[in-house]
Design an enzyme around this catalytic site. Structure first.
Site, PDB file in Angstrom:
ATOM      1  CB  SER A 112      31.326  73.398  20.514  1.00  8.96           C
ATOM      2  OG  SER A 112      32.058  74.505  19.741  1.00  8.96           O
ATOM      3  CD  GLU A 203      34.731  74.269  25.215  1.00 13.38           C
ATOM      4  OE1 GLU A 203      35.975  74.224  24.484  1.00 13.38           O
ATOM      5  OE2 GLU A 203      33.874  74.520  24.756  1.00 13.38           O
ATOM      6  CG  HIS A 274      36.684  72.848  20.876  1.00 12.23           C
ATOM      7  ND1 HIS A 274      36.147  73.513  21.736  1.00 12.23           N
ATOM      8  CD2 HIS A 274      35.949  73.115  19.580  1.00 12.23           C
ATOM      9  CE1 HIS A 274      35.033  74.039  21.355  1.00 12.23           C
ATOM     10  NE2 HIS A 274      34.919  73.807  20.149  1.00 12.23           N
TER      11      HIS A 274
END
Length: 309
Positions: A112, A203, A274
């Site tokens: 992330s 992602e 996630h």
């Protein structure tokens, strides 16, 4: 990126782990409980975790001022920790790159917002960047995902990841993995690794399809996607608006349209992102992507020998 990056030596029981809070603040009892549960997983592998007092350290929405968060990384270099484990994502890691930051040649784990540090480390020619669970998400990972991370860190073979083939053919090259939003904001900076011939796996979370399309268009306008050998798409969590109107594109429509004309293999629905089941991926390692079978493989045959201890 024509060559694989040498990775640090595999971990051994007794090796030290330094906690890193480079992004948003770690607040609340629930976050503390998830952190302790993640630490317990690492300790169960025989690693020695230094419990740095990070819980409650706060500057606005960040886990301390920039110099405090940068200090987490610098402390790991001084103390010789073999693994730097990021505690959470959010925002703030990119701010640490505004001043010179020599990332140590150590294993660095996170995803992330931590993409900024992972890619900066790789761009500096350093191996060890792992796109994988944060310490506050590690305990919630399924057993196969935890075991995959343990195998990666301790130098054991990794199993193939299965996705859905969208564009056929096969490709091989050094592996990159990233949060799309964070990586997009590294375009045009010195912290963007070499994209040439790479297998890029992306992602994201909480981005509407039009914003995903806007970011991928940015990559196309700069020629970034056109340099790749293959594209993998992980989980884009809470990114689909389920359009009921004819003037909206779905997430899948956007991803297919922005990648299908590049003439390279594309694999979607890979288990990373996630979600619980965030497969650990070693950046800079040699990867093989099969757009027909939908498989992503880390090839042990082409890895450079690890760095000496």
């Amino acid at each position: 990126m024509s060559q694989v990056i040498r990775q640090p030596s595999p971990l051994r029981p007794g090796d030290r782990v330094q906690l890193v809070a480079a992004s948003s603040a770690l607040l609340g009892e629930d976050a503390l409980a998830r952190l302790e549960a993640g630490i317990a997983v690492l300790e169960g592998w025989g690693l020695e975790v230094e419990r740095t007092p990070l819980h409650g350290r706060q500057w606005g929405y960040l886990a301390g001022q920039d110099q405090e968060r940068r200090g987490d990384l610098e402390a790991a270099a001084r103390r010789g920790a073999e693994l730097l484990a990021c505690v959470r994502g959010g925002w703030g890691a990119a701010r640490l790159l505004e001043a010179p930051l020599a990332l140590p040649a150590r294993w660095l784990l996170g995803f992330s917002d931590v993409t900024s540090l992972l890619w900066a480390q790789l761009a500096q020619g350093q191996g060890g960047a792992i796109h994988g669970p944060l310490l506050t998400t590690l305990a919630a990972e399924p057993a196969w995902s935890q075991e995959r991370l343990r195998c990666l860190l301790f130098g054991e073979p990794l199993g193939d990841l299965q996705g859905e083939g969208w564009c056929g053919g096969s490709a091989a090259g050094p592996l990159l993995a990233a949060n799309l939003t964070v990586a997009t904001h590294l375009l045009g900076t010195p912290y963007l690794p070499d994209l040439r011939g790479a297998i890029l796996v992306l992602e994201d979370v909480g981005e509407a399809p039009y914003r995903i399309e806007r970011m991928l268009t940015h990559w196309r306008l700069g020629g970034g996607l056109q340099q790749l050998a293959g594209i993998g798409l992980g989980q884009f969590t809470d990114c689909d608006e389920n359009p009921a109107e004819a003037d909206r594109f779905s997430l899948e429509q956007v991803l297919r349209e922005r990648t299908s004309d590049l003439g390279i293999p594309v694999v979607s629905n890979l288990p990373m992102g996630h979600v619980a089941g965030n497969a650990a991926l070693p950046l800079g390692a040699w990867a093989e992507l099969d757009g027909s079978s939908g498989q992503l493989r880390i090839s042990s045959a082409k890895q450079a020998p690890p760095l000496p201890r």
